[in-house]
Scaffold this motif. Sequence first.
Motif, PDB file in Angstrom:
ATOM      1  N   GLU A  58       0.859  -1.186   0.000  1.00 47.24           N
ATOM      2  CA  GLU A  58       0.000   0.000   0.000  1.00 47.24           C
ATOM      3  C   GLU A  58       0.893   1.232   0.000  1.00 47.24           C
ATOM      4  O   GLU A  58       1.718   1.419   0.889  1.00 47.24           O
ATOM      5  CB  GLU A  58      -0.900   0.029   1.228  1.00 47.24           C
ATOM      6  N   TRP A  59       0.728   2.049  -1.029  1.00 43.69           N
ATOM      7  CA  TRP A  59       1.425   3.321  -1.108  1.00 43.69           C
ATOM      8  C   TRP A  59       0.455   4.409  -0.664  1.00 43.69           C
ATOM      9  O   TRP A  59      -0.693   4.427  -1.083  1.00 43.69           O
ATOM     10  CB  TRP A  59       1.858   3.624  -2.553  1.00 43.69           C
ATOM     11  N   SER A  60       0.945   5.318   0.153  1.00 49.41           N
ATOM     12  CA  SER A  60       0.126   6.430   0.618  1.00 49.41           C
ATOM     13  C   SER A  60       0.896   7.718   0.370  1.00 49.41           C
ATOM     14  O   SER A  60       2.069   7.830   0.730  1.00 49.41           O
ATOM     15  CB  SER A  60      -0.155   6.268   2.116  1.00 49.41           C
ATOM     16  N   SER A  61       0.232   8.687  -0.261  1.00 49.28           N
ATOM     17  CA  SER A  61       0.911   9.949  -0.566  1.00 49.28           C
ATOM     18  C   SER A  61      -0.097  11.084  -0.633  1.00 49.28           C
ATOM     19  O   SER A  61      -1.306  10.863  -0.705  1.00 49.28           O
ATOM     20  CB  SER A  61       1.658   9.849  -1.901  1.00 49.28           C
ATOM     21  N   ILE A  62       0.421  12.299  -0.609  1.00 46.79           N
ATOM     22  CA  ILE A  62      -0.407  13.493  -0.751  1.00 46.79           C
ATOM     23  C   ILE A  62       0.140  14.302  -1.916  1.00 46.79           C
ATOM     24  O   ILE A  62       1.337  14.603  -1.970  1.00 46.79           O
ATOM     25  CB  ILE A  62      -0.402  14.334   0.550  1.00 46.79           C
ATOM     26  N   THR A  63      -0.726  14.633  -2.854  1.00 50.24           N
ATOM     27  CA  THR A  63      -0.293  15.372  -4.045  1.00 50.24           C
ATOM     28  C   THR A  63       0.041  16.822  -3.690  1.00 50.24           C
ATOM     29  O   THR A  63      -0.248  17.297  -2.599  1.00 50.24           O
ATOM     30  CB  THR A  63      -1.396  15.367  -5.120  1.00 50.24           C
ATOM     31  N   ARG A  64       0.640  17.515  -4.649  1.00 52.19           N
ATOM     32  CA  ARG A  64       0.965  18.933  -4.441  1.00 52.19           C
ATOM     33  C   ARG A  64      -0.291  19.761  -4.201  1.00 52.19           C
ATOM     34  O   ARG A  64      -0.246  20.801  -3.563  1.00 52.19           O
ATOM     35  CB  ARG A  64       1.724  19.465  -5.653  1.00 52.19           C
ATOM     36  N   GLU A  65      -1.429  19.305  -4.717  1.00 54.94           N
ATOM     37  CA  GLU A  65      -2.700  20.011  -4.525  1.00 54.94           C
ATOM     38  C   GLU A  65      -3.337  19.669  -3.175  1.00 54.94           C
ATOM     39  O   GLU A  65      -4.372  20.214  -2.814  1.00 54.94           O
ATOM     40  CB  GLU A  65      -3.691  19.666  -5.648  1.00 54.94           C
TER      41      GLU A  65
END
Length: 199
Positions: free
Chosen positions: A181-188
């Motif tokens: 599971e990859w978890s990330s937050i975009t620049r937006e």
Amino acid sequence: MDTAAELESGAGDRRDAPASSVTPAHPVQQLSLWPPPRSTRHSGKRRRQITLLAAAAAAVLLVGGGAAAWAVLAEPGEEESGPSVPAEAFVGAWSGEMSQVDTDGEHVADWHAEVRIEEGAERGSTAWTTFSCSGTLVLSAGDNDRRVYAYTETADPEDRCVDEAELTVWSAADGGGLRAEWSSITREGTRMISTGDLG
């Protein structure tokens, strides 16, 4: 013989005297609308009993709670901790297809990931071949059956990937490979979750 009431009121002395218009004296001089004051003789004893009962109840709760906490912490149940997976089970080269969704659960993209976890399972590297991105992995947390790695981007020629993400891996139920599971937050500021199998 005079009765006690006659003696008290002096009626025996006035038997022969003409009736007086003055009301004879009574033991009760004045009526009160308020109840008589309560005795405080036993109130101190009651307070001590209530205090002792409260202290005993608090002691029982403390001892019981401490014993329960000790039992939970000293011997965790197997259903809570799960089976222990050695670090070597995560070491190796893994690859697979990831499915990415946004915060609302809407499908965003499918992409291919390649992950290499080095000996000791504390470091590694990854390439997101669909997006031509790559980065390093450093172990940030782990328990009996999971490892969590912090991803830091090292290459993004098309400016399509996030600078940082978190990769969580655990053994697949059938024992053949890893779940990821990859978890990330975009620049937006949108949170993205990608899941898939690595074999």
